[in-house]
Design a protein around this motif. Structure first.
Motif, PDB file in Angstrom:
ATOM      1  N   UNK A  29       8.547 -43.497   3.034  1.00  0.00           N
ATOM      2  CA  UNK A  29       8.345 -43.527   1.589  1.00  0.00           C
ATOM      3  C   UNK A  29       8.286 -44.961   1.090  1.00  0.00           C
ATOM      4  N   UNK A  30       9.208 -45.797   1.575  1.00  0.00           N
ATOM      5  CA  UNK A  30       9.215 -47.204   1.186  1.00  0.00           C
ATOM      6  C   UNK A  30       7.949 -47.911   1.667  1.00  0.00           C
ATOM      7  N   UNK A  31       7.520 -47.618   2.901  1.00  0.00           N
ATOM      8  CA  UNK A  31       6.320 -48.247   3.450  1.00  0.00           C
ATOM      9  C   UNK A  31       5.093 -47.859   2.645  1.00  0.00           C
ATOM     10  N   UNK A  32       4.997 -46.588   2.266  1.00  0.00           N
ATOM     11  CA  UNK A  32       3.859 -46.120   1.460  1.00  0.00           C
ATOM     12  C   UNK A  32       3.795 -46.863   0.129  1.00  0.00           C
ATOM     13  N   UNK A  47       8.806 -56.144   7.685  1.00  0.00           N
ATOM     14  CA  UNK A  47       9.297 -56.462   9.036  1.00  0.00           C
ATOM     15  C   UNK A  47      10.791 -56.184   9.214  1.00  0.00           C
ATOM     16  N   UNK A  48      11.595 -56.496   8.189  1.00  0.00           N
ATOM     17  CA  UNK A  48      13.033 -56.251   8.306  1.00  0.00           C
ATOM     18  C   UNK A  48      13.314 -54.754   8.407  1.00  0.00           C
ATOM     19  N   UNK A  49      12.673 -53.955   7.538  1.00  0.00           N
ATOM     20  CA  UNK A  49      12.872 -52.508   7.576  1.00  0.00           C
ATOM     21  C   UNK A  49      12.391 -51.929   8.902  1.00  0.00           C
ATOM     22  N   UNK A  50      11.277 -52.436   9.418  1.00  0.00           N
ATOM     23  CA  UNK A  50      10.746 -51.953  10.695  1.00  0.00           C
ATOM     24  C   UNK A  50      11.680 -52.303  11.847  1.00  0.00           C
ATOM     25  N   UNK A 236      26.710 -45.289  11.933  1.00  0.00           N
ATOM     26  CA  UNK A 236      26.654 -46.580  11.249  1.00  0.00           C
ATOM     27  C   UNK A 236      25.283 -47.232  11.395  1.00  0.00           C
ATOM     28  N   UNK A 237      24.638 -47.031  12.540  1.00  0.00           N
ATOM     29  CA  UNK A 237      23.343 -47.675  12.784  1.00  0.00           C
ATOM     30  C   UNK A 237      22.262 -47.184  11.820  1.00  0.00           C
ATOM     31  N   UNK A 238      22.026 -45.866  11.662  1.00  0.00           N
ATOM     32  CA  UNK A 238      21.016 -45.445  10.687  1.00  0.00           C
ATOM     33  C   UNK A 238      21.444 -45.667   9.236  1.00  0.00           C
ATOM     34  N   UNK A 239      22.751 -45.684   8.958  1.00  0.00           N
ATOM     35  CA  UNK A 239      23.207 -45.906   7.579  1.00  0.00           C
ATOM     36  C   UNK A 239      22.771 -47.277   7.088  1.00  0.00           C
ATOM     37  N   UNK A 240      22.761 -48.267   7.970  1.00  0.00           N
ATOM     38  CA  UNK A 240      22.300 -49.604   7.586  1.00  0.00           C
ATOM     39  C   UNK A 240      20.874 -49.533   7.045  1.00  0.00           C
ATOM     40  N   UNK A 241      20.004 -48.827   7.761  1.00  0.00           N
ATOM     41  CA  UNK A 241      18.621 -48.689   7.316  1.00  0.00           C
ATOM     42  C   UNK A 241      18.495 -47.857   6.057  1.00  0.00           C
ATOM     43  N   UNK A 248      15.520 -50.833  -1.934  1.00  0.00           N
ATOM     44  CA  UNK A 248      14.117 -51.123  -2.226  1.00  0.00           C
ATOM     45  C   UNK A 248      13.532 -50.048  -3.147  1.00  0.00           C
ATOM     46  N   UNK A 249      13.808 -48.783  -2.855  1.00  0.00           N
ATOM     47  CA  UNK A 249      13.263 -47.688  -3.667  1.00  0.00           C
ATOM     48  C   UNK A 249      13.860 -47.699  -5.075  1.00  0.00           C
ATOM     49  N   UNK A 250      15.151 -47.989  -5.189  1.00  0.00           N
ATOM     50  CA  UNK A 250      15.775 -48.038  -6.513  1.00  0.00           C
ATOM     51  C   UNK A 250      15.141 -49.112  -7.371  1.00  0.00           C
ATOM     52  N   UNK A 251      14.866 -50.271  -6.761  1.00  0.00           N
ATOM     53  CA  UNK A 251      14.230 -51.354  -7.513  1.00  0.00           C
ATOM     54  C   UNK A 251      12.818 -50.968  -7.927  1.00  0.00           C
TER      55      UNK A 251
END
Length: 286
Positions: A29-32, A47-50, A236-241, A248-251
């Protein structure tokens, strides 16, 4: 111990898969949304999100492979509990290295946000970077110590003081979200009781409080010497993402704030008009 090691590992895989699905959905959703935008901001955000997604994906794949080996392929050679207790196995080491890399990247982003939101204070950035570099070095030592773990060793007997320090320093960096939350909350002006809880929700999202809570849960289960630390570590790993994408989506959708002012800055700062000091910065990307 409470929960058996093999049961805790299987529960961790289930929860990690669930949270990974949420992260993957938010990522696309963010990438779109970002691909429709022009400007330099997406050259860093994407790149950071990827990278966060790649780390989370690799972590999940390793957990799947370990589950297959423990419960299917090697079930006649070794019990699942004994398989998971081998701290020096290559897959366990790779998983631990990925777990250390993910929060290090997230903490770096958090320090940068605090730097921007606190008027580019060098005190915030330098102190944060020192703690981050120290924590990263401790994380590398933890991985090395696991390679030296012998038969029958556990995480509670293999460098437990370093593991505890790693979690505590991670929480210390996460507490920088208090600075973020304070600056965000000062700018929120609910218009009535119906939206009274909206600013609180926005503060939780923008400050990364979800990530902080997961780290605190991880430390608590480790100090309690509970196998519940394994599910806490896996999610914890997916929660970071998830937290990164939510910010990003909230902004983008301007939830809980006024429409952004057009600013030419790299990663434009969005704000709310104040009668005395003009625009009060509350977020690091636009």
């Amino acid at each position: 111990m409470g929960v058996a090691l093999d049961v805790a590992s299987l529960l961790g895989l289930f929860l990690e898969t669930l949270f990974y699905g949420v992260f993957l959905t938010l990522y696309w959703l963010m990438l779109f949304i970002l691909l429709k935008k022009s400007g330099i901001q997406r050259q860093l955000i994407i790149p950071v999100a990827t990278l966060l997604l790649c780390i989370a994906t690799a972590h999940l794949i390793i957990d799947f492979v370990r589950a297959l080996e423990a419960f299917v392929f090697d079930v006649h050679k070794i019990s699942a509990a004994a398989y998971y207790s081998n701290l020096a196995s290559p897959l366990e080491l790779a998983k631990t290295a990925l777990f250390i890399t993910q929060p290090a990247l997230a903490d770096g982003i958090l320090i940068w946000r605090c730097y921007v939101l606190n008027n580019k204070s060098l005190l915030v950035s330098i102190s944060g970077c020192i703690v981050l570099l120290t924590n990263t070095a401790i994380g590398c030592y933890i991985v090395w110590s696991l390679t030296q773990a012998g038969s029958g060793s556990t995480v509670y007997t293999t460098a437990p003081e370093y593991i505890t320090t790693f979690y505590m320093l991670t929480i210390l960096i996460s507490n920088m979200t208090t600075l973020i939350a304070w600056r965000i909350y000062r700018t929120r002006r609910p218009d009535g009781l119906a939206v009274a809880f909206l600013p609180v929700f926005i503060v939780i999202v923008e400050s990364g409080a979800l990530y902080s809570t997961s780290v605190i849960a991880l430390l608590a289960t480790f100090l309690a010497r509970s196998n519940g630390k394994y599910p806490a570590m896996d999610i914890a790993t997916p929660i970071v993402g998830i937290v990164f994408c939510l910010i990003i989506l909230q902004v983008h959708f301007h939830v809980g704030g006024n429409p952004p002012t057009e600013l030419p800055d790299f990663f434009r700062v969005r704000g709310v008009r104040d009668a005395n000091c003009g625009m009060e910065p509350i977020i690091f990307v636009q």
